[in-house]
Design an enzyme around this catalytic site. Structure first.
Site, PDB file in Angstrom:
ATOM      1  N   SER A 136     -14.621  -3.779   0.199  1.00  0.00           N
ATOM      2  CA  SER A 136     -15.061  -2.561   0.841  1.00  0.00           C
ATOM      3  C   SER A 136     -16.528  -2.521   1.184  1.00  0.00           C
ATOM      4  O   SER A 136     -17.294  -3.297   0.493  1.00  0.00           O
ATOM      5  CB  SER A 136     -14.773  -1.431  -0.182  1.00  0.00           C
ATOM      6  N   TYR A 149     -15.018   2.578  -8.066  1.00  0.00           N
ATOM      7  CA  TYR A 149     -14.383   1.723  -7.097  1.00  0.00           C
ATOM      8  C   TYR A 149     -15.124   0.806  -6.713  1.00  0.00           C
ATOM      9  O   TYR A 149     -14.617  -0.381  -6.428  1.00  0.00           O
ATOM     10  CB  TYR A 149     -14.122   2.989  -5.997  1.00  0.00           C
TER      11      TYR A 149
HETATM   12  N1  NAP Z   1      -9.098   3.631   3.867  1.00  0.00           N
HETATM   13  C1  NAP Z   1     -10.595   3.264   3.670  1.00  0.00           C
HETATM   14  O1  NAP Z   1     -11.390   3.555   4.416  1.00  0.00           O
HETATM   15  C2  NAP Z   1     -10.726   1.640   2.999  1.00  0.00           C
HETATM   16  C3  NAP Z   1     -12.121   1.367   3.130  1.00  0.00           C
HETATM   17  C4  NAP Z   1     -12.425   0.269   2.282  1.00  0.00           C
HETATM   18  C5  NAP Z   1     -11.318  -0.484   1.849  1.00  0.00           C
HETATM   19  N2  NAP Z   1     -10.132   0.056   1.757  1.00  0.00           N
HETATM   20  C6  NAP Z   1      -9.272  -0.694   1.089  1.00  0.00           C
HETATM   21  O2  NAP Z   1      -8.025  -1.104   1.725  1.00  0.00           O
HETATM   22  C7  NAP Z   1      -7.026  -1.271   1.063  1.00  0.00           C
HETATM   23  C8  NAP Z   1      -5.546  -0.625   1.753  1.00  0.00           C
HETATM   24  O3  NAP Z   1      -6.172   0.787   1.579  1.00  0.00           O
HETATM   25  P1  NAP Z   1      -5.641   2.116   2.387  1.00  0.00           P
HETATM   26  O4  NAP Z   1      -6.787   2.714   3.095  1.00  0.00           O
HETATM   27  O5  NAP Z   1      -4.732   1.519   3.716  1.00  0.00           O
HETATM   28  O6  NAP Z   1      -5.034   3.088   1.686  1.00  0.00           O
HETATM   29  P2  NAP Z   1      -3.258   3.477   1.359  1.00  0.00           P
HETATM   30  O7  NAP Z   1      -2.707   3.861   2.747  1.00  0.00           O
HETATM   31  O8  NAP Z   1      -3.287   4.392   0.289  1.00  0.00           O
HETATM   32  O9  NAP Z   1      -2.842   2.028   1.063  1.00  0.00           O
HETATM   33  C9  NAP Z   1      -2.896   1.421  -0.337  1.00  0.00           C
HETATM   34  C10 NAP Z   1      -1.632   0.349  -0.517  1.00  0.00           C
HETATM   35  O10 NAP Z   1      -1.803  -0.038  -1.470  1.00  0.00           O
HETATM   36  C11 NAP Z   1      -0.579  -0.224  -2.483  1.00  0.00           C
HETATM   37  N3  NAP Z   1      -0.898   0.038  -3.740  1.00  0.00           N
HETATM   38  C12 NAP Z   1      -1.559   0.613  -4.534  1.00  0.00           C
HETATM   39  N4  NAP Z   1      -1.478   0.509  -5.700  1.00  0.00           N
HETATM   40  C13 NAP Z   1      -0.420  -0.544  -5.912  1.00  0.00           C
HETATM   41  C14 NAP Z   1       0.069  -1.197  -7.110  1.00  0.00           C
HETATM   42  N5  NAP Z   1      -0.519  -1.074  -8.164  1.00  0.00           N
HETATM   43  N6  NAP Z   1       0.817  -2.179  -6.685  1.00  0.00           N
HETATM   44  C15 NAP Z   1       1.175  -2.660  -5.334  1.00  0.00           C
HETATM   45  N7  NAP Z   1       0.684  -1.970  -4.356  1.00  0.00           N
HETATM   46  C16 NAP Z   1      -0.140  -0.961  -4.480  1.00  0.00           C
HETATM   47  C17 NAP Z   1       0.034   1.197  -1.809  1.00  0.00           C
HETATM   48  O11 NAP Z   1       1.451   1.031  -1.795  1.00  0.00           O
HETATM   49  P3  NAP Z   1       2.633   1.778  -3.085  1.00  0.00           P
HETATM   50  O12 NAP Z   1       1.902   3.037  -3.262  1.00  0.00           O
HETATM   51  O13 NAP Z   1       3.707   1.817  -2.141  1.00  0.00           O
HETATM   52  O14 NAP Z   1       2.356   0.830  -4.210  1.00  0.00           O
HETATM   53  C18 NAP Z   1      -0.332   1.097  -0.299  1.00  0.00           C
HETATM   54  O15 NAP Z   1       0.552   0.228   0.377  1.00  0.00           O
HETATM   55  C19 NAP Z   1      -7.435  -0.935  -0.424  1.00  0.00           C
HETATM   56  O16 NAP Z   1      -7.680  -2.088  -1.148  1.00  0.00           O
HETATM   57  C20 NAP Z   1      -8.713  -0.086  -0.254  1.00  0.00           C
HETATM   58  O17 NAP Z   1      -9.420  -0.258  -1.327  1.00  0.00           O
HETATM   59  C21 NAP Z   1      -9.847   0.986   2.410  1.00  0.00           C
END
Ligand code: NAP
Length: 254
Positions: A136, A149
């Protein structure tokens, strides 16, 4: 690098950025999409029937090992791991709770490490293996409430630095993604301004571009990551003044 006819495993592909990556990459590749929510994975499969779905929790090494055995039986190898699964919880230092730090480390950092452990033997069978880890842009600055985080994501970025030194001699390519704000379930509960927020589709396009170019650090949007990197390079007293003014403790007495 040609991103076609590859076998790609994406963790956390049931929603958000992982889902958008799965949909886009499945146009030219074989994608295995995993996550915990079977319901969401089924919806993804309805949209793109070619995507192979697997239920796997990244905090459970046995479920990840099972997924990799399944990939081995079906495809015999794995070209790319995109360790994307993650979660975000903010801390409130006025009611300090170490369990938040534990959950962030368990899902974000150990989830990535377990996924790597499970997939390395299969990746070693690929001609040009590629490990992609989701970090991130929060690692570039000490932003308020992001203690747990950011630390879990900084652990991933640092791990990838050393992993590059160890795996590049074996012919691996490594990439670590540092996105700004993306409009997903993860950011929907954020109650602060999110400058330059982008859609998951746009984020996925930018990530695929970085992977194709074999970039080690895939940082976007540029303006935000550049600003955060600049902030990090300022002297402590300057940046702590700026980040401190953003903290809720600037308005509340401890
Ligand atoms: N959105 C942002 O602004 C942002 C910025 C920087 C980095 N990121 C990173 O990008 C990644 C994806 O996040 P997102 O923004 O797309 O959020 P999201 O829509 O909430 O997606 C998170 C994904 O991770 C999965 N997940 C969470 N805990 C898990 C576990 N214990 N085992 C397996 N799968 C798990 C969830 O699936 P299930 O609930 O089905 O398991 C979901 O598919 C994350 O690592 C986040 O930290 C996001």
């Amino acid at each position: 690098m040609e991103l076609e006819n590859k076998v790609i495993w994406i963790t956390g592909a049931s929603s958000g950025i992982g889902r958008a990556l799965a949909v886009q990459l499945a146009q030219e590749n074989t994608v295995i999409a995993s996550g915990r929510s079977w319901e969401k994975l089924l919806k993804l499969k309805e949209e793109v029937p070619e995507i192979v779905i697997r239920q796997a929790d990244v905090t459970q090494p046995s479920e990840l090992a099972y997924t990799c055995r399944f990939i081995e039986q079906l495809f015999g190898k794995l070209d790319m791991l995109i360790a994307n699964a993650g979660h975000c919880e903010y801390m409130d230092v006025r009611s300090f709770d170490s369990s938040i730090a534990w959950r962030m480390m368990e899902t974000n950092y150990m989830g990535f490490v377990y996924s790597l452990e499970a997939s390395l033997p299969l990746l070693r069978r690929a001609e040009s293996p590629h490990v992609v880890a989701m970090s991130s842009s929060s690692v570039f600055a000490g932003l308020p409430r992001a203690e747990a985080y950011s630390a879990s994501k900084a652990a991933i970025s640092q791990f990838m630095e050393s992993l590059a030194a160890d795996l590049k001699p074996e012919g691996f390519t490594l990439s670590v993604i540092h996105p700004g704000f993306v409009d997903t379930e993860l950011t929907r509960h954020n109650d602060f301004p999110m400058p330059l927020i982008m859609t998951p589709d746009k984020a996925a396009k930018r990530i695929i571009q970085g992977i194709t170019r074999e970039q080690f650090s895939i940082d976007f949007p540029r303006a935000l990551t550049w600003l955060l990197r600049c902030l990090k390079s300022t002297p402590f007293f300057v940046r702590h003044r700026i980040t401190g003014s953003l903290s809720r403790n600037a308005q509340h007495e401890l």
